[in-house]
Write a protein that holds these residues in place. Structure first.
Motif, PDB file in Angstrom:
ATOM      1  N   SER A   1       0.833  -1.188   0.000  1.00  0.00           N
ATOM      2  CA  SER A   1       0.000   0.000   0.000  1.00  0.00           C
ATOM      3  C   SER A   1       0.875   1.249   0.000  1.00  0.00           C
ATOM      4  O   SER A   1       1.983   1.253   0.512  1.00  0.00           O
ATOM      5  N   THR A   2       0.354   2.344  -0.579  1.00  0.00           N
ATOM      6  CA  THR A   2       1.105   3.581  -0.651  1.00  0.00           C
ATOM      7  C   THR A   2       1.059   4.286   0.691  1.00  0.00           C
ATOM      8  O   THR A   2       0.138   4.113   1.467  1.00  0.00           O
ATOM      9  N   LYS A   3       2.063   5.106   0.929  1.00  0.00           N
ATOM     10  CA  LYS A   3       2.109   5.862   2.166  1.00  0.00           C
ATOM     11  C   LYS A   3       1.069   6.971   2.116  1.00  0.00           C
ATOM     12  O   LYS A   3       0.870   7.600   1.093  1.00  0.00           O
ATOM     13  N   TYR A   4       0.432   7.229   3.234  1.00  0.00           N
ATOM     14  CA  TYR A   4      -0.508   8.323   3.379  1.00  0.00           C
ATOM     15  C   TYR A   4      -1.588   8.315   2.315  1.00  0.00           C
ATOM     16  O   TYR A   4      -1.880   9.303   1.675  1.00  0.00           O
ATOM     17  N   SER A   5      -2.194   7.180   2.083  1.00  0.00           N
ATOM     18  CA  SER A   5      -3.234   7.108   1.077  1.00  0.00           C
ATOM     19  C   SER A   5      -4.482   6.510   1.684  1.00  0.00           C
ATOM     20  O   SER A   5      -4.438   5.851   2.708  1.00  0.00           O
ATOM     21  N   THR A   6      -5.600   6.764   1.028  1.00  0.00           N
ATOM     22  CA  THR A   6      -6.837   6.160   1.472  1.00  0.00           C
ATOM     23  C   THR A   6      -6.849   4.710   1.046  1.00  0.00           C
ATOM     24  O   THR A   6      -6.038   4.274   0.249  1.00  0.00           O
ATOM     25  N   SER A   7      -7.777   3.963   1.549  1.00  0.00           N
ATOM     26  CA  SER A   7      -7.815   2.549   1.194  1.00  0.00           C
ATOM     27  C   SER A   7      -8.104   2.364  -0.283  1.00  0.00           C
ATOM     28  O   SER A   7      -7.674   1.415  -0.885  1.00  0.00           O
ATOM     29  N   SER A   8      -8.798   3.322  -0.904  1.00  0.00           N
ATOM     30  CA  SER A   8      -9.048   3.183  -2.338  1.00  0.00           C
ATOM     31  C   SER A   8      -7.768   3.360  -3.127  1.00  0.00           C
ATOM     32  O   SER A   8      -7.554   2.712  -4.130  1.00  0.00           O
TER      33      SER A   8
ATOM     34  N   ASP B   1       9.600   8.390  -2.161  1.00  0.00           N
ATOM     35  CA  ASP B   1      10.687   8.910  -1.326  1.00  0.00           C
ATOM     36  C   ASP B   1      12.039   8.329  -1.742  1.00  0.00           C
ATOM     37  O   ASP B   1      13.030   9.050  -1.847  1.00  0.00           O
ATOM     38  N   GLN B   2      12.070   7.025  -2.047  1.00  0.00           N
ATOM     39  CA  GLN B   2      13.319   6.396  -2.493  1.00  0.00           C
ATOM     40  C   GLN B   2      13.727   6.915  -3.867  1.00  0.00           C
ATOM     41  O   GLN B   2      14.911   7.136  -4.127  1.00  0.00           O
ATOM     42  N   ARG B   3      12.764   7.107  -4.742  1.00  0.00           N
ATOM     43  CA  ARG B   3      13.085   7.607  -6.089  1.00  0.00           C
ATOM     44  C   ARG B   3      13.727   8.989  -6.023  1.00  0.00           C
ATOM     45  O   ARG B   3      14.693   9.270  -6.731  1.00  0.00           O
ATOM     46  N   ILE B   4      13.171   9.859  -5.167  1.00  0.00           N
ATOM     47  CA  ILE B   4      13.722  11.211  -5.040  1.00  0.00           C
ATOM     48  C   ILE B   4      15.133  11.152  -4.475  1.00  0.00           C
ATOM     49  O   ILE B   4      16.059  11.764  -5.018  1.00  0.00           O
ATOM     50  N   ARG B   5      15.318  10.401  -3.385  1.00  0.00           N
ATOM     51  CA  ARG B   5      16.625  10.324  -2.732  1.00  0.00           C
ATOM     52  C   ARG B   5      17.682   9.752  -3.673  1.00  0.00           C
ATOM     53  O   ARG B   5      18.782  10.307  -3.808  1.00  0.00           O
TER      54      ARG B   5
ATOM     55  N   ARG C   1      22.971  12.357  -8.810  1.00  0.00           N
ATOM     56  CA  ARG C   1      23.440  13.604  -9.422  1.00  0.00           C
ATOM     57  C   ARG C   1      24.415  14.348  -8.512  1.00  0.00           C
ATOM     58  O   ARG C   1      24.863  15.447  -8.840  1.00  0.00           O
ATOM     59  N   GLY C   2      24.703  13.778  -7.345  1.00  0.00           N
ATOM     60  CA  GLY C   2      25.670  14.386  -6.425  1.00  0.00           C
ATOM     61  C   GLY C   2      25.163  15.658  -5.772  1.00  0.00           C
ATOM     62  O   GLY C   2      25.965  16.519  -5.407  1.00  0.00           O
ATOM     63  N   LEU C   3      23.875  15.784  -5.606  1.00  0.00           N
ATOM     64  CA  LEU C   3      23.294  16.985  -5.005  1.00  0.00           C
ATOM     65  C   LEU C   3      22.983  16.740  -3.536  1.00  0.00           C
ATOM     66  O   LEU C   3      22.557  15.646  -3.158  1.00  0.00           O
ATOM     67  N   SER C   4      23.185  17.763  -2.721  1.00  0.00           N
ATOM     68  CA  SER C   4      22.719  17.689  -1.338  1.00  0.00           C
ATOM     69  C   SER C   4      21.243  18.094  -1.322  1.00  0.00           C
ATOM     70  O   SER C   4      20.720  18.627  -2.305  1.00  0.00           O
ATOM     71  N   GLN C   5      20.588  17.856  -0.198  1.00  0.00           N
ATOM     72  CA  GLN C   5      19.183  18.256  -0.087  1.00  0.00           C
ATOM     73  C   GLN C   5      19.045  19.766  -0.241  1.00  0.00           C
ATOM     74  O   GLN C   5      18.098  20.246  -0.866  1.00  0.00           O
ATOM     75  N   GLU C   6      19.996  20.514   0.306  1.00  0.00           N
ATOM     76  CA  GLU C   6      19.962  21.975   0.207  1.00  0.00           C
ATOM     77  C   GLU C   6      20.148  22.436  -1.234  1.00  0.00           C
ATOM     78  O   GLU C   6      19.476  23.362  -1.692  1.00  0.00           O
ATOM     79  N   ASP C   7      21.087  21.788  -1.960  1.00  0.00           N
ATOM     80  CA  ASP C   7      21.326  22.150  -3.361  1.00  0.00           C
ATOM     81  C   ASP C   7      20.085  21.894  -4.207  1.00  0.00           C
ATOM     82  O   ASP C   7      19.707  22.725  -5.044  1.00  0.00           O
ATOM     83  N   LEU C   8      19.466  20.746  -3.991  1.00  0.00           N
ATOM     84  CA  LEU C   8      18.246  20.425  -4.737  1.00  0.00           C
ATOM     85  C   LEU C   8      17.139  21.423  -4.419  1.00  0.00           C
ATOM     86  O   LEU C   8      16.455  21.916  -5.317  1.00  0.00           O
ATOM     87  N   ALA C   9      16.986  21.742  -3.142  1.00  0.00           N
ATOM     88  CA  ALA C   9      15.954  22.695  -2.735  1.00  0.00           C
ATOM     89  C   ALA C   9      16.186  24.058  -3.382  1.00  0.00           C
ATOM     90  O   ALA C   9      15.243  24.686  -3.877  1.00  0.00           O
TER      91      ALA C   9
ATOM     92  N   ARG D   1      13.702  17.210   2.773  1.00  0.00           N
ATOM     93  CA  ARG D   1      13.911  16.228   3.844  1.00  0.00           C
ATOM     94  C   ARG D   1      12.624  15.463   4.144  1.00  0.00           C
ATOM     95  O   ARG D   1      12.625  14.237   4.276  1.00  0.00           O
ATOM     96  N   LYS D   2      11.511  16.170   4.244  1.00  0.00           N
ATOM     97  CA  LYS D   2      10.224  15.527   4.546  1.00  0.00           C
ATOM     98  C   LYS D   2       9.793  14.598   3.415  1.00  0.00           C
ATOM     99  O   LYS D   2       9.253  13.522   3.663  1.00  0.00           O
ATOM    100  N   LEU D   3      10.021  15.007   2.182  1.00  0.00           N
ATOM    101  CA  LEU D   3       9.670  14.158   1.039  1.00  0.00           C
ATOM    102  C   LEU D   3      10.509  12.890   1.036  1.00  0.00           C
ATOM    103  O   LEU D   3       9.990  11.794   0.800  1.00  0.00           O
ATOM    104  N   GLU D   4      11.809  13.022   1.304  1.00  0.00           N
ATOM    105  CA  GLU D   4      12.692  11.856   1.284  1.00  0.00           C
ATOM    106  C   GLU D   4      12.444  10.913   2.455  1.00  0.00           C
ATOM    107  O   GLU D   4      12.755   9.731   2.370  1.00  0.00           O
ATOM    108  N   ARG D   5      11.906  11.416   3.550  1.00  0.00           N
ATOM    109  CA  ARG D   5      11.525  10.556   4.672  1.00  0.00           C
ATOM    110  C   ARG D   5      10.153   9.923   4.448  1.00  0.00           C
ATOM    111  O   ARG D   5       9.772   9.011   5.159  1.00  0.00           O
ATOM    112  N   GLY D   6       9.400  10.438   3.484  1.00  0.00           N
ATOM    113  CA  GLY D   6       8.060   9.919   3.238  1.00  0.00           C
ATOM    114  C   GLY D   6       7.035  10.500   4.188  1.00  0.00           C
ATOM    115  O   GLY D   6       5.950   9.942   4.346  1.00  0.00           O
ATOM    116  N   ASP D   7       7.363  11.622   4.839  1.00  0.00           N
ATOM    117  CA  ASP D   7       6.442  12.237   5.782  1.00  0.00           C
ATOM    118  C   ASP D   7       5.271  12.919   5.085  1.00  0.00           C
ATOM    119  O   ASP D   7       4.170  12.975   5.630  1.00  0.00           O
ATOM    120  N   ILE D   8       5.509  13.457   3.901  1.00  0.00           N
ATOM    121  CA  ILE D   8       4.453  14.157   3.160  1.00  0.00           C
ATOM    122  C   ILE D   8       4.489  13.727   1.696  1.00  0.00           C
ATOM    123  O   ILE D   8       5.514  13.260   1.204  1.00  0.00           O
TER     124      ILE D   8
END
Length: 180
Positions: free
Chosen positions: A46-53, A97-101, A107-115, A126-133
């Protein structure tokens, strides 16, 4: 004895039905208001933070080639599955989250560089890569463009079961049953 989630009547058996994007356990009287769906036996995909549908859709889209083929089956015989607005929406992948990280690290980017390159805050990355949102549509497009990845589940547009005429439009009068 289980209760119907629409009318509240107690019935010995209920059917899982998708009604306007939500999966409900309904009795035989109420199941005509939606589309009967099959539920996958494994809930680990199941996907993170999703409804049952959404989780039912995501598990079936990867394994059977599309949401339409798995949702149209069932014990309803020859009835056709109704399309709704959620059929046309893209589903964010379960492993976004894994795809983004991984793409950022490749590409050798830090989270700050990407942001900075996306004109977003590093805390968002950071929140996206942790899967929080889940990413908003705008952020999702920026990430896909910058990192050259797709954050969407692979869904086939299988319209073969849709038999609506090309000029017919469903109106409220076609759907509602009046009690006189």
């Amino acid at each position: 004895m289980p209760q119907c989630e629409m009318c509240g009547n107690e019935r010995p058996s209920l059917t899982t039905v998708k009604v306007e994007g939500a999966e409900l356990e309904l009795c035989d009287d109420c199941k005509e208001f939606g589309t009967e769906v099959r539920t996958e036996s494994s809930s680990s995909q199941s996907t993170k933070y999703s409804t049952s549908s959404s989780s039912g859709t995501s598990t079936s889209s990867g394994s059977s080639g599309g949401t339409a083929s798995s949702a149209s089956g069932g014990s309803s015989g020859g009835s056709r599955r109704r399309r709704d607005m959620f059929d046309d929406m893209d589903e964010v992948a379960a492993d976004y989250d894994q795809r983004i990280r991984e793409a950022r690290e490749d590409r050798g980017l830090s989270q700050e560089d990407l942001a900075d390159s996306l004109n977003e805050k590093a805390s968002l990355i950071r929140k996206l890569e942790r899967g929080d949102i889940l990413p908003s549509d705008g952020v999702q497009k920026k990430l896909e463009r910058k990192l050259e990845i797709s954050l969407v589940e692979g869904v086939d547009d299988d319209d073969s079961e849709w038999s609506g005429g090309s000029s017919t439009t469903t109106t409220l009068g076609d759907v509602v049953k009046r009690k006189d």
